[in-house]
Design an enzyme around this catalytic site. Structure first.
Site, PDB file in Angstrom:
ATOM      1  CG  HIS A   1      -2.150  -0.769   1.242  1.00 47.27           C
ATOM      2  ND1 HIS A   1      -2.503  -1.208   2.350  1.00 47.27           N
ATOM      3  CD2 HIS A   1      -3.137  -1.002   0.228  1.00 47.27           C
ATOM      4  CE1 HIS A   1      -3.654  -1.976   2.138  1.00 47.27           C
ATOM      5  NE2 HIS A   1      -4.075  -1.482   1.071  1.00 47.27           N
TER       6      HIS A   1
ATOM      7  CB  CYS B   1      -2.940   0.484   8.453  1.00 45.72           C
ATOM      8  SG  CYS B   1      -1.326   0.260   7.305  1.00 45.72           S
TER       9      CYS B   1
HETATM   10  N1  ARG Z   1      -3.969  -7.157   6.811  1.00 43.45           N
HETATM   11  C1  ARG Z   1      -4.274  -5.990   5.872  1.00 43.45           C
HETATM   12  C2  ARG Z   1      -4.303  -6.121   4.367  1.00 43.45           C
HETATM   13  O1  ARG Z   1      -3.385  -6.852   4.082  1.00 43.45           O
HETATM   14  C3  ARG Z   1      -3.491  -4.787   6.218  1.00 43.45           C
HETATM   15  C4  ARG Z   1      -3.977  -3.547   5.751  1.00 43.45           C
HETATM   16  C5  ARG Z   1      -3.106  -2.402   5.990  1.00 43.45           C
HETATM   17  N2  ARG Z   1      -3.644  -1.214   5.844  1.00 43.45           N
HETATM   18  C6  ARG Z   1      -2.917  -0.205   5.229  1.00 43.45           C
HETATM   19  N3  ARG Z   1      -3.536   0.924   5.173  1.00 43.45           N
HETATM   20  N4  ARG Z   1      -1.533  -0.198   4.664  1.00 43.45           N
HETATM   21  O2  ARG Z   1      -5.002  -5.598   3.600  1.00 43.45           O
END
Ligand code: ARG
Length: 282
Positions: free
Chosen positions: A181, A275
């Site tokens: 991300h 996150c």
């Molecule tokens: N386990 C989640 C995923 O892989 C983590 C999300 C993390 N969020 C972020 N905004 N980077 O989707």
């Protein structure tokens, strides 16, 4: 041109530490039940009680800084819902809804849509896959939306966001699966300035970032691995994962205050401070 000025002390050009509003979700049902990013190990134990206590400490940090925290109700069966940044991307009072890449997280989008609609936000339904603020951020001083693609968000969602917000969107391609991300590799420090980890981006995107942000604070591999880029800044104080001590020092040298918060349990899901925090921009 000097590109890497991370070690040079300089007062931030723009600071607007006004009161922010953050949407968060208590990790009541948090667990690592599936693996959709390289940080997730379904065989490693997660301390759910500690995760909740760490999350509470993050809420307290924001509250102490004078910010408002609003919450969305966690739902059983959605262990990643604590990562509320992924539920939408909000600018100018408009919430551009998420559409998750992996089926495990898809119902989160409905929960967020309901929350935004009933909380008085204009809701824009997405056509393309995008993971909300996980892959979008906004720099008010530059009137620019920065957007990531390569792992989760479909690049067509960048054009969709430009259309929704009537604002230019800079597309950046992510290439390291650990930084899947945008918010794991780049974050705004204030209205104009950013910090990022260059190696997470494709060569063209790195060039673009160097051209647009010659004053950026540059992170190294260790800073990124400690989730140091996954911070939330109000323009003056940067709330940052406690593990990223080296990067916190770089940010202080660059003129920011740092507020470390230990989110070790939530890192096991592949997330940290940012996150867990969706910024609601009126
Ligand atoms: N386990 C989640 C995923 O892989 C983590 C999300 C993390 N969020 C972020 N905004 N980077 O989707």
């Amino acid at each position: 041109m000097e590109k890497h000025r991370s070690s040079i002390a300089a007062a931030p050009a723009t600071r607007s530490p006004g009161r922010r509003t953050y949407l968060m979700c208590r990790p009541a049902y948090y667990a690592v039940e599936y693996a959709i990013n390289p940080w997730m190990d379904t065989t490693a134990p997660v301390d759910a009680t500690l995760a909740c206590a760490q999350w509470e400490a993050l809420v307290d940090a924001y509250t102490l800084l004078g910010h408002e925290v609003v919450t969305i109700e966690p739902e059983p069966g959605l262990p990643d819902m604590v990562y509320s940044a992924n539920g939408a991307f909000v600018v100018d009072g408009i919430a551009y809804g998420a559409s998750f890449r992996y089926p495990e997280r898809r119902p989160e989008a409905d929960a967020h849509e309901k929350w935004y609609r009933t909380s008085g936000w204009t809701f824009a339904e997405p056509e393309f896959i995008n993971e909300g603020e996980g892959d979008f951020t906004y720099l008010p001083g530059r009137e620019l939306i920065l957007a990531g693609w390569g792992f989760r968000t479909d690049a067509r969602a960048h054009a969709e966001a430009a259309d929704v917000f009537g604002r230019p969107v800079v597309s950046l391609r992510l290439v390291d699966p650990r930084y899947y991300h945008l918010d794991t590799a780049l974050a705004p420090l204030d209205d104009e300035r950013i910090a990022y980890y260059p190696e997470a981006f494709a060569p063209g995107s790195r060039l673009l970032l160097e051209r647009l942000f010659p004053d950026a604070v540059i992170a190294d591999a260790e800073d990124a691995a400690g989730f140091g880029l996954n911070f939330v800044s109000d323009g003056r104080s940067v709330v940052i994962n406690a593990e990223a001590t080296g990067f916190a020092k770089k940010l202080r040298d660059a003129g920011y205050e740092t507020v470390p918060v230990d989110l070790s349990e939530l890192k096991k899901g592949g997330g940290s401070v940012k996150c867990c925090t969706a910024e609601l921009r009126q």
